[in-house]
Structures are given as C-alpha cells and as structure tokens.
Design a protein around this motif. Structure first.
Motif, PDB file in Angstrom:
ATOM      1  N   LEU A 306      20.905-114.256  25.526  1.00  0.00           N
ATOM      2  CA  LEU A 306      19.850-113.875  24.581  1.00  0.00           C
ATOM      3  C   LEU A 306      18.462-114.093  25.154  1.00  0.00           C
ATOM      4  O   LEU A 306      17.509-113.454  24.730  1.00  0.00           O
ATOM      5  CB  LEU A 306      19.984-114.676  23.285  1.00  0.00           C
ATOM      6  CG  LEU A 306      21.127-114.251  22.381  1.00  0.00           C
ATOM      7  CD1 LEU A 306      20.919-114.804  20.988  1.00  0.00           C
ATOM      8  CD2 LEU A 306      21.256-112.741  22.329  1.00  0.00           C
ATOM      9  N   SER A 307      18.355-114.992  26.133  1.00  0.00           N
ATOM     10  CA  SER A 307      17.015-115.253  26.657  1.00  0.00           C
ATOM     11  C   SER A 307      16.465-114.024  27.375  1.00  0.00           C
ATOM     12  O   SER A 307      15.292-113.965  27.676  1.00  0.00           O
ATOM     13  CB  SER A 307      17.025-116.470  27.584  1.00  0.00           C
ATOM     14  OG  SER A 307      17.859-116.217  28.678  1.00  0.00           O
ATOM     15  N   PHE A 308      17.301-113.043  27.623  1.00  0.00           N
ATOM     16  CA  PHE A 308      16.721-111.836  28.207  1.00  0.00           C
ATOM     17  C   PHE A 308      16.348-110.809  27.140  1.00  0.00           C
ATOM     18  O   PHE A 308      15.863-109.738  27.419  1.00  0.00           O
ATOM     19  CB  PHE A 308      17.612-111.267  29.313  1.00  0.00           C
ATOM     20  CG  PHE A 308      18.620-110.255  28.900  1.00  0.00           C
ATOM     21  CD1 PHE A 308      18.548-108.961  29.403  1.00  0.00           C
ATOM     22  CD2 PHE A 308      19.639-110.581  28.027  1.00  0.00           C
ATOM     23  CE1 PHE A 308      19.489-108.017  29.026  1.00  0.00           C
ATOM     24  CE2 PHE A 308      20.577-109.647  27.661  1.00  0.00           C
ATOM     25  CZ  PHE A 308      20.504-108.356  28.157  1.00  0.00           C
ATOM     26  N   LEU A 309      16.530-111.197  25.888  1.00  0.00           N
ATOM     27  CA  LEU A 309      16.158-110.319  24.774  1.00  0.00           C
ATOM     28  C   LEU A 309      14.667-109.971  24.755  1.00  0.00           C
ATOM     29  O   LEU A 309      14.313-108.813  24.526  1.00  0.00           O
ATOM     30  CB  LEU A 309      16.561-110.977  23.454  1.00  0.00           C
ATOM     31  CG  LEU A 309      16.929-110.025  22.331  1.00  0.00           C
ATOM     32  CD1 LEU A 309      18.095-109.147  22.745  1.00  0.00           C
ATOM     33  CD2 LEU A 309      17.280-110.794  21.076  1.00  0.00           C
ATOM     34  N   PRO A 310      13.767-110.948  25.010  1.00  0.00           N
ATOM     35  CA  PRO A 310      12.343-110.573  25.045  1.00  0.00           C
ATOM     36  C   PRO A 310      12.066-109.506  26.101  1.00  0.00           C
ATOM     37  O   PRO A 310      11.283-108.586  25.872  1.00  0.00           O
ATOM     38  CB  PRO A 310      11.638-111.879  25.404  1.00  0.00           C
ATOM     39  CG  PRO A 310      12.563-112.953  24.985  1.00  0.00           C
ATOM     40  CD  PRO A 310      13.947-112.401  25.149  1.00  0.00           C
ATOM     41  N   ILE A 311      12.734-109.626  27.261  1.00  0.00           N
ATOM     42  CA  ILE A 311      12.531-108.630  28.310  1.00  0.00           C
ATOM     43  C   ILE A 311      12.935-107.260  27.795  1.00  0.00           C
ATOM     44  O   ILE A 311      12.218-106.272  27.938  1.00  0.00           O
ATOM     45  CB  ILE A 311      13.361-108.990  29.561  1.00  0.00           C
ATOM     46  CG1 ILE A 311      12.890-110.332  30.119  1.00  0.00           C
ATOM     47  CG2 ILE A 311      13.261-107.899  30.609  1.00  0.00           C
ATOM     48  CD1 ILE A 311      13.628-110.782  31.347  1.00  0.00           C
ATOM     49  N   LEU A 312      14.088-107.240  27.155  1.00  0.00           N
ATOM     50  CA  LEU A 312      14.592-105.981  26.610  1.00  0.00           C
ATOM     51  C   LEU A 312      13.602-105.413  25.588  1.00  0.00           C
ATOM     52  O   LEU A 312      13.277-104.230  25.597  1.00  0.00           O
ATOM     53  CB  LEU A 312      15.945-106.250  25.942  1.00  0.00           C
ATOM     54  CG  LEU A 312      16.853-105.062  25.731  1.00  0.00           C
ATOM     55  CD1 LEU A 312      17.294-104.505  27.063  1.00  0.00           C
ATOM     56  CD2 LEU A 312      18.060-105.460  24.909  1.00  0.00           C
ATOM     57  N   THR A 313      13.116-106.298  24.721  1.00  0.00           N
ATOM     58  CA  THR A 313      12.201-105.867  23.672  1.00  0.00           C
ATOM     59  C   THR A 313      10.928-105.249  24.249  1.00  0.00           C
ATOM     60  O   THR A 313      10.534-104.144  23.872  1.00  0.00           O
ATOM     61  CB  THR A 313      11.814-107.069  22.783  1.00  0.00           C
ATOM     62  OG1 THR A 313      13.013-107.712  22.365  1.00  0.00           O
ATOM     63  CG2 THR A 313      11.012-106.629  21.589  1.00  0.00           C
ATOM     64  N   PHE A 314      10.294-105.975  25.181  1.00  0.00           N
ATOM     65  CA  PHE A 314       9.041-105.455  25.718  1.00  0.00           C
ATOM     66  C   PHE A 314       9.261-104.222  26.585  1.00  0.00           C
ATOM     67  O   PHE A 314       8.415-103.351  26.685  1.00  0.00           O
ATOM     68  CB  PHE A 314       8.283-106.557  26.463  1.00  0.00           C
ATOM     69  CG  PHE A 314       7.668-107.542  25.522  1.00  0.00           C
ATOM     70  CD1 PHE A 314       6.546-107.198  24.792  1.00  0.00           C
ATOM     71  CD2 PHE A 314       8.243-108.780  25.324  1.00  0.00           C
ATOM     72  CE1 PHE A 314       5.991-108.087  23.890  1.00  0.00           C
ATOM     73  CE2 PHE A 314       7.701-109.680  24.426  1.00  0.00           C
ATOM     74  CZ  PHE A 314       6.578-109.332  23.702  1.00  0.00           C
ATOM     75  N   MET A 315      10.439-104.178  27.190  1.00  0.00           N
ATOM     76  CA  MET A 315      10.776-102.983  27.954  1.00  0.00           C
ATOM     77  C   MET A 315      10.878-101.786  27.017  1.00  0.00           C
ATOM     78  O   MET A 315      10.361-100.711  27.294  1.00  0.00           O
ATOM     79  CB  MET A 315      12.121-103.205  28.641  1.00  0.00           C
ATOM     80  CG  MET A 315      12.499-102.071  29.511  1.00  0.00           C
ATOM     81  SD  MET A 315      11.808-102.341  31.095  1.00  0.00           S
ATOM     82  CE  MET A 315      13.136-102.410  32.061  1.00  0.00           C
ATOM     83  N   PHE A 316      11.532-101.976  25.889  1.00  0.00           N
ATOM     84  CA  PHE A 316      11.640-100.903  24.892  1.00  0.00           C
ATOM     85  C   PHE A 316      10.252-100.442  24.457  1.00  0.00           C
ATOM     86  O   PHE A 316       9.998 -99.251  24.304  1.00  0.00           O
ATOM     87  CB  PHE A 316      12.411-101.384  23.654  1.00  0.00           C
ATOM     88  CG  PHE A 316      13.907-101.318  23.790  1.00  0.00           C
ATOM     89  CD1 PHE A 316      14.509-100.330  24.556  1.00  0.00           C
ATOM     90  CD2 PHE A 316      14.718-102.233  23.140  1.00  0.00           C
ATOM     91  CE1 PHE A 316      15.892-100.267  24.677  1.00  0.00           C
ATOM     92  CE2 PHE A 316      16.108-102.181  23.259  1.00  0.00           C
ATOM     93  CZ  PHE A 316      16.689-101.193  24.030  1.00  0.00           C
ATOM     94  N   ILE A 317       9.360-101.406  24.242  1.00  0.00           N
ATOM     95  CA  ILE A 317       8.011-101.057  23.803  1.00  0.00           C
ATOM     96  C   ILE A 317       7.300-100.229  24.876  1.00  0.00           C
ATOM     97  O   ILE A 317       6.751 -99.167  24.604  1.00  0.00           O
ATOM     98  CB  ILE A 317       7.194-102.326  23.479  1.00  0.00           C
ATOM     99  CG1 ILE A 317       7.802-103.023  22.258  1.00  0.00           C
ATOM    100  CG2 ILE A 317       5.732-101.985  23.213  1.00  0.00           C
ATOM    101  CD1 ILE A 317       7.180-104.359  21.930  1.00  0.00           C
ATOM    102  N   ALA A 318       7.372-100.730  26.142  1.00  0.00           N
ATOM    103  CA  ALA A 318       6.711-100.014  27.235  1.00  0.00           C
ATOM    104  C   ALA A 318       7.284 -98.602  27.362  1.00  0.00           C
ATOM    105  O   ALA A 318       6.547 -97.633  27.539  1.00  0.00           O
ATOM    106  CB  ALA A 318       6.892-100.779  28.544  1.00  0.00           C
TER     107      ALA A 318
END
Lengths: 602, 71
Positions: A306-318
C-alpha cells in the motif's frame, strides 16, 4: 429512481459532466464480461433520484468494437428513462452522426451542447432554436468547464425523464422509401424490435452517406463561422507535431515523473510509518502464531504494497492532466514510426512510458489499444520495463559492490528492460501474434486547460477501484510469504525451499538470496530489506553473482499488484504466461551474464 | 487522382479500399467517399487530415488505400 444514460463521442467532456452531476455516489467497474470501464453514479434533484450511467465514448454505434457492443446492448435492453447525448459545440459536424444513429434506434435523446464558450471564442455561432427544429429534439447549451447551464440541464432531465417522446426525424424521401421496404422485409422474416435500426444497418452504404449529407445540410443551416479566432492549438501543433516534436516529450515525461515521485515521497514514508506502528501495537498483545501472522504477515505485507499507493495516485493525476490537456493522444502519432519498427502499434507507447513509473497503471493503459493481439502483447511486455520500485535494489547493490561503475550501470539498468521487452515482442510476433501491428487511425483532439477538480475526483474513484480489486491478491500473497518464513527464516519452509531452489541456480546464490527473491514477489522493494535482515551485514556475493542477481531481480516476475492487474486486463492465461516468460528470461539472461563474467575472471 | 499518402491540401475522397474494419473506423471519424478533407501534414510518419473541423492522424499504410482527387 430514474435511470439516465450519457452517450457521446470521445473527448466531448462527457465524463467531466458525469462527475459534475453525480458528486459522491460513484461506482467504477467493468461492463459484464468485458474490460470496458463502466461508471455509474447517483444524484438527487427535487423529489427524484437519478442514476447516471456513463457509456463508453464512441463515434458511432455501428462499428465492431467492445465499446459499441456494450452501448447497443445497454440501450436496447435496459431502456433508460432518458438518453443524454453530449456533443462538442466546436465540432458539431462530427458529433451529430451518433445523434442520427440514436434517432434510427428509436431513441429521442436530450442533446447537450458542451463547450459553447469555446465555440464562441473560435467564432462559431450556433442557431440553437433552428437546430432544435431541424432535429425535433430538446437542446441544452452548457459549459462543464465554466459551470454554465448545469441547473438548466438538471431541470430538463427532470422533465424529459418523465415523458416519452416519439422520434420525428426523416431522411430524404428516396432513402426513407428504401428503409420502409427493408422494414417490411424484416417484419416478414419475423423480426420485431428495433426494425428501423436493423434496416439502416442492412442499407449501411446508402445510410452512411445519407447521414453525412443530412448533417452537412443541418450544419449549413444552423452554424455560422464568423471571424476566425486566433487558434493556439494550431500553434502548439506546429511545434509538437513537427519532425523534432518528440524532443518535447523528454521534458514533459520528466516533469510527470518528477511530480509523481516528489509529491508522493512524504506520503509513502507516512504510510510505512502507520503500518509499522500498527504492527508493533498488535505485537504488544503477546506472541502467538495468529498475532504474529497478523502483525508481520498481514499488516506489514499489506502496508508495504500500500505504501506505493501515493505513487499510483499522483501518477494517475499526472496522467489525467496530460490526457485532458491533449498532449497524450498525440504521443502515439509522434512515436508511431519507431513503435511499428519494433512490432508494436503507436498506441503502445503510452503504456510503456507509464510503466517506467509503475507497471500497474502501465498495464491499465493498454486499454487505449484497439486491436486485441496488440493489446495482449503490450501488456505482456510492460512488466519488463523497470518501474521505480526496482530502483532501491539497484541503489543498494551499487553502493555495496559496484561503486565505480555507477554511470554505466544506470544506463544498463534502464535499457536492459527495454531491450528485453523489444526482443520479446519481436519473438512473439514471429511465433504467436503473426499479423503486423495495427496502423493508427487516431483523433487528435483540441488542446484543453484541464479541470483539476474533476481530475482529482476521477483519480480518487480510480484508486478506490484498484484497491478493491487488488486487495484480495495482495492479502493472500502477504499471508503466503509469512507462512513460508514462519517461525523465523532460519527454521522455515522458505529456508528449506531456498536451499532446494538455490541448486537450480548456477550463479552461486545461497538460500538467503533465493528467499529474498520470494519476498520480492510481493513488492520488489522488499528484496532489499530481506537481504539486510537475512545476511545481517555480511554478504555472500562475488562480483559476478551480485551483478547476475541484480539482473535477475530487475527482470523476474511482475509484482503481485501487477499480476492482479494483468489478470483483470488480459485474463489469467496471458497473465500467467507473462509471469512464466519473465522468470524464464530472467533466469537465462542472469545465467549468461554470470557465466560471461566468471569466464572473464570477475 | 492519387492516394492519400501523396496528397497535400484540400482533396476529395474518391474511394476507400481495404478491409471492413479499417473502412468502419474511417467512417466513424467522418472519412467517407465524397467528403472533402484537408491534408494538413504529410511529411514523416502518419498523415494528418482535417475533416469537419477535427484532426485525424492516419497511418501511411492505410493512407495508401485511400484514393483522392484534388478538390
């Protein structure tokens, strides 16, 4: 509750309208049996609740494609109370085609003219009253971006969803006669429903031309082009689509990754901290199998993933920003020539670029590829692209063994995955998917200023849907690894397993190195912590065994999150194939490198 | 008359050869026989045409299957 369906061409702002209408209650899933995204939401207006179904964006109902199949099935079987057809006011001539098809299907849609503000800017003047009369349909002009006309739209939806309106639209007499004749024929053959639509399908060659002729008439009557507004889009395209336009890609992609990782870094640390504390807290209750399983297996394992969830989230935004602004749809155009040379369609460039950040959204992005074979190939090779989770392993090994070769290895690291991906594509094209990649037929939409608010909401629902889908497999994987290393690594199944497995490797790795590979299946970052714990500082690697180990970890097995994504995008068969191939390739290349290095005296 | 991959400027589509799938996708984007389109870019890689105010990129191989005449 009334059910309304949103339908429209791609890039007309349909999804933005969907999020504007539905606010909180949104569910993102797939249409039954296919990987076409289905969005549903609910909103309330006056005394009525409305369920909004967002149909896939499509140019027409008649082409062969999953999107079309889903839309037609839905429209004819579910019979929503109202169909809302969203159109782009700046390119009415294209968008009305779908409208005419709906009319032939016996559906009287409410037309929503989006981007009226932009049309005005471009000097496009639409006579809406006239358009209403020509089509015999209700029309609401709006601008989702500027929040204009939405209340009026809700009022119209409220009103129209309570009444049934008959279609009153005719082609030229000559064509109508042909249609009626066909309808009679179909009746005699025993057909009962959607006769007009079926008839138009059988008369396709005539009807397609008739529809476009009709549209041209309507547009000529209702749309006036005044002054030609200054068009920034043209200027941007002059630069971006030029011969050296791909040079613009480098800073854009660099910014995308920079944004993703810089913004998410503190959050990643925060999530790790929470899960670590939680695990410590649980352990404070004692020490037995269940407590340890919960603390070390479930909480720590899930926490790591789950700690890679922020990466996924911001990647989705970008990604959403680049997508909405109109840059992303142009990348396949720029890279088409190169991609085709390596056996992939132009559209595959997007999933591969994204995969450098994280394989999960990379595999998800293969949806943009229309051809099924092309899509499966791209998904299979995506996990070979070194995602950022593999960077820590790399940094760790460099610091320990290869300080003096840092620069060279950095290039090696980033190109190896890509080279393997390309080689594998060429092999698959020779052996399994023999037809050449599909050529592009691709719309290049207008550039837009993205609406951040909508992007954030969209991202939130997407991340939630991912969590929902991946949680089972992540949980099971975490528990499995825990059991394999119970009660402590030295006395566990994995020690035993590691000892056996290490016999299969000629690279001279001991059981600790092999067990760490098992951990890496959950998330590649885990390899580093596992090595540190098991070796307790005294590593048992030679130069050759370390480098071959590094290569193996970079190539083998997509992590569980990627595997679960592969499964949902291309099915178990190909997901397992991708997994098997990656382990095989990793084994072969790693062995070769080891042997060559050993022979060279390292 | 020439094929689309050699054209530039305003042209009229005379005939689209090629399979059902390709024809359909072109039809969807408004590229049908009889329509006038503007080839805005034809140098390297795919060709870009403007049709009904909308830009569409078409692979060279497909463009070879589209017969056009100067409009």
């Amino acid at each position: 509750m009334k059910e309304i369906a949103l339908i429209g061409n791609p890039n007309v702002g349909k999804s933005s309208l969907f999020y504007k209408l539905t606010k909180e209650e949104v569910h993102i899933g797939n249409w039954p049996g296919v990987t076409v995204e289905k969005k549903e939401g609910v909103y309330k207006y006056k005394d009525e609740k409305f369920k909004v179904v967002d149909l896939p964006g499509l140019y027409s109902l008649s082409s062969e494609g999953l999107d079309q199949k889903v839309a037609i099935e839905y429209l004819t079987k579910n019979k929503p109370d109202l169909v809302v057809n969203v159109l782009d006011a700046t390119i009415l001539g294209r968008d009305l085609y779908l409208t005419l098809e709906l009319l032939d299907l016996g559906i009287s849609p409410l037309l929503v003219l989006n981007k009226v503000d932009k049309a005005k800017e471009l000097g496009i003047d639409i006579d809406i009253e006239r358009l209403k009369r020509e089509l015999n349909l209700e029309i609401v002009p709006i601008s989702v971006l500027k929040n204009e006309g939405l209340d009026k739209l809700k009022e119209k939806i409220y009103k129209l969803s309570r009444e049934k309106k008959e279609v009153n639209f005719k082609y030229s007499k000559e064509v109508e006669d042909k249609i009626n004749k066909k309808i009679e024929e179909l009746k005699n053959k025993g057909f009962k429903e959607n006769l007009r639509f079926l008839a138009t399908k059988e008369l396709e060659d005539i009807i397609i031309k008739e529809r476009y002729k009709k549209i041209e008439e309507i547009v000529n009557k209702c749309v006036k082009y005044k002054k030609k507004g200054r068009d920034i889009c043209e200027l941007l395209d002059k630069v971006f689509l030029s011969k050296y336009g791909y040079l613009c890609l480098i800073p854009i992609i660099w910014l995308m990754f920079k944004f993703t990782f810089d913004t998410s870094a503190p959050l990643v640390d925060f999530i790790s901290l929470i899960f670590n504390s939680l695990s410590t807290y649980i352990k404070s209750f004692g020490s037995n199998f269940l407590i340890n399983l919960l603390a070390d297996g479930v909480v720590n394992g899930v926490g790591t993933v789950l700690s890679f969830l922020p990466i996924l989230t911001f990647m989705f935004i970008a990604l959403a920003i680049l997508e909405e602004s109109g840059f992303f749809p142009r990348i396949p155009y720029l890279l088409d020539r190169v991609m085709r040379k390596i056996g992939l369609p132009g559209e595959a460039s997007i999933p591969l670029i994204i995969s450098y950040g994280c394989n999960v959204p990379g595999v998800m992005a293969t949806r943009v590829i229309r051809d099924k074979d092309d899509r499966v190939i791209t998904a299979i090779i995506s996990p070979f692209i070194p995602c950022t989770a593999r960077l820590p392993i790399f940094a760790f090994f460099i610091a320990l063994f290869f300080k003096e070769y840092e620069g060279f290895l950095l290039i090696f690291f980033y190109s190896l995955g890509l080279i393997v991906a390309i080689a594998l594509t060429l092999i698959l094209r020779k052996l399994i998917f023999k037809k050449p990649p599909m050529e592009i037929i691709l719309e290049l939409p207008h550039y837009n200023v993205p609406n951040i608010n909508l992007i954030l909401r969209n991202t939130w629902f997407r991340v939630r849907a991912f969590l929902y889908k991946a949680s089972t497999i992540i949980l099971l994987g975490s528990i499995l690894v825990y059991i394999l290393t119970y009660p402590n690594p030295e006395n566990s199944i994995s020690h035993y397993l590691g000892n056996i497995l290490s016999n299969f490797f000629i690279q001279g790795w001991d059981w600790r190195a092999v067990v760490s590979l098992i951990y890496g299946v959950i998330a590649k970052e885990l390899i580093v912590s596992s090595l540190e714990i098991l070796y307790k500082g005294s590593f048992n690697f030679t130069f050759a065994s370390a480098l071959s180990y590094l290569v193996f970890t970079l190539l083998y097995f997509p992590c569980v999150a990627t595997l679960s994504t592969l499964k949902s995008e291309i099915g178990w068969k190909w997901a397992l194939f991708s997994m098997f191939v990656s382990v095989l390739v990793a084994y072969l290349i790693s062995s070769i490198i080891f042997l060559v290095l050993k022979w060279g005296g390292f | 008359m020439e094929t689309l991959d050699r054209a530039l400027g305003k042209v009229r589509i005379i005939k689209i050869y090629g399979g059902e799938g390709i024809r359909r996708r072109l039809y969807d984007l408004g590229l049908i026989e009889g329509v006038t389109v503007e080839v805005v870019k034809n140098d390297f890689g795919p060709i870009i045409v403007k049709v009904r105010g909308n830009k569409v990129a078409i692979g060279r191989g497909i463009a070879k299957k589209i017969l056009v005449a100067k409009a």
